[in-house]
Design a protein around this motif. Structure first.
Motif, PDB file in Angstrom:
ATOM      1  N   VAL A  44      39.466  39.143  45.751  1.00  0.00           N
ATOM      2  CA  VAL A  44      38.495  40.213  45.738  1.00  0.00           C
ATOM      3  C   VAL A  44      37.748  39.841  47.235  1.00  0.00           C
ATOM      4  N   ASN A  64      39.583  39.994  50.263  1.00  0.00           N
ATOM      5  CA  ASN A  64      40.447  41.122  50.484  1.00  0.00           C
ATOM      6  C   ASN A  64      41.872  40.787  50.796  1.00  0.00           C
ATOM      7  N   SER A 100      47.291  42.348  46.305  1.00  0.00           N
ATOM      8  CA  SER A 100      45.569  42.358  46.500  1.00  0.00           C
ATOM      9  C   SER A 100      45.209  42.757  45.042  1.00  0.00           C
ATOM     10  N   ARG A 148      42.119  44.142  44.884  1.00  0.00           N
ATOM     11  CA  ARG A 148      41.441  45.241  44.904  1.00  0.00           C
ATOM     12  C   ARG A 148      42.369  46.200  44.489  1.00  0.00           C
ATOM     13  N   GLU A 149      43.605  46.343  45.100  1.00  0.00           N
ATOM     14  CA  GLU A 149      44.715  47.162  44.874  1.00  0.00           C
ATOM     15  C   GLU A 149      45.006  47.602  43.281  1.00  0.00           C
ATOM     16  N   GLU A 201      32.657  48.504  46.757  1.00  0.00           N
ATOM     17  CA  GLU A 201      33.764  48.819  47.756  1.00  0.00           C
ATOM     18  C   GLU A 201      35.030  49.408  47.128  1.00  0.00           C
ATOM     19  N   VAL A 202      35.161  49.037  45.923  1.00  0.00           N
ATOM     20  CA  VAL A 202      36.502  49.541  44.993  1.00  0.00           C
ATOM     21  C   VAL A 202      36.335  50.709  44.434  1.00  0.00           C
TER      22      VAL A 202
END
Length: 381
Positions: free
Chosen positions: A279, A282, A290, A292-293, A322-323
């Motif tokens: 995370v 990134n 990822s 985050r994805e 950020e997410v």
């Protein structure tokens, strides 16, 4: 006389959201969260508007091995000081409960790993008995199921009372985490080998996988089920990997490498653990999916600091900033969710009756910084 104090002028991250007010701690447990301070003669700590969150819960960190083996081939002479260094890193990162994940097997490193395994468990036992640790240290054994020595390393410790998780690993090149052979060579520093030399290594590892993986995997699963020890799969890449884990009674999918594997894990009710360094950076250092994805798709339950303790809090906050996760949902990935999947029902949330494992957090710019930490109501940082 009870041991009581209050935390006031703070934003408390609860399972339902962020609540402002005053938290009362009594005899090491959370007593009450109210809008105003109760009357009485006890310590009141003004938190100056900072966040108070549950102490972080870490399910998979091999950071301990870095303190025991600070250089290749070097085992630090004092196991107690190595563990103390590790413990200090955790507490200063806001981690109050840790499953120290120690390896059972690693082929050519097995002899050294065996020594570190024995030293680690002995150091944790001795330090806990003497009250030298600030975090609550539990045990996670990472079992390399292809390794010919995995059972020799695992069996002596299967009845450790602190053993709370066992993961099943297979790092054979060409599959799971290392579908990309070049990434395998980079990770294990084998880039300078000729194709012929690497081919011999790869052939031997594939041979050991064919010979050992299924036999040892099933025996470890049998032993853990008999003792109600939760099991995790590792580096699931295909839906078939997840089906196998589900059918074998595993409860966690550690670091799935593809969206497809994570989707299947969610479908079958397995908790999904991803690395906080993924995370923060990134992206995966191995070129996999990822984190985050996965979070954006609702395919992430738990973060693990893996090899960087400070990444756990930072990664959780980035899931919010950020997410786009709500703050309490983002922090749940490092508090309530790991507690839930391991059955640690005495911690992980700010609720009456839970252990007062707490961390005071300031947000400096876009970075969360740990200001203070309490473990069972005791100020430890």
């Amino acid at each position: 006389m009870s041991n009581m104090f209050c935390l006031t002028d703070a934003k408390f991250v609860t399972p339902e959201g962020v609540v402002e007010g005053t938290l009362t701690v009594r005899d090491g447990k959370i007593d009450d969260l109210a809008p105003k301070s109760p009357s009485g003669n006890f310590e009141t700590i003004d938190c100056a508007g900072d966040y108070i969150i549950p102490g972080l819960i870490e399910l998979h960190t091999d950071n301990l091995e870095g303190d025991f083996q600070p250089r290749p081939g070097v085992i630090w002479p004092s196991r107690m000081l190595a563990l103390h260094s590790h413990d200090s890193s955790l507490i200063s990162s806001g981690i109050t409960t840790v499953l120290d994940s120690v390896s059972c097997g690693q082929f050519e490193e097995s002899k050294l790993r065996h020594e570190m395994l024995t030293m680690s468990i002995a150091a944790i036992k001795e330090s806990k008995q003497k009250g030298l640790l600030r975090a609550d240290h539990l045990l996670h054994l990472r079992c390399e199921v292809c390794d010919p020595y995995v059972m020799d390393m695992f069996l002596p410790h299967v009845d450790e009372p602190n053993l709370k998780l066992v993961s099943l690993m297979d790092h054979t090149p060409g599959q799971r985490q290392f579908c990309n052979i070049d990434k395998y060579k980079e990770y294990y520093k084998l880039e300078k080998l000729s194709e012929e030399e690497f081919g011999r290594i790869k052939d031997e590892l594939v041979f050991q996988q064919d010979k050992n993986a299924d036999v040892y995997r099933q025996e470890i699963i049998r032993l853990c089920h008999a003792r109600n020890i939760p099991l995790a799969s590792h580096d699931d890449t295909t839906p078939e990997h997840v089906y196998q884990a589900k059918n074998e009674g595993l409860v966690l999918s550690e670091f799935p490498t593809t969206v497809e594997a994570a989707q299947q894990a969610k479908k079958h009710g397995l908790g999904i653990i991803m690395g906080a360094p993924n995370v923060v950076r990134n992206g995966s250092h191995s070129g996999n999916v990822s984190a985050r994805e996965l979070a954006r798709q609702g395919l992430l339950n738990i973060l693990s600091s893996d090899y960087v303790p400070v990444s756990l809090l930072h990664g959780a906050y980035l899931l919010h900033s950020e997410v786009g996760l709500d703050l309490h949902d983002a922090f749940a990935t490092v508090t309530a969710n790991p507690a839930k999947f391991l059955g640690l029902d005495d911690r992980g949330t700010i609720e009456a009756g839970r252990l007062a494992d707490l961390a005071r957090i300031s947000i400096i710019g876009d970075t969360p910084m740990v200001r203070s930490v309490w473990r069972a109501g005791k100020n430890v940082f």
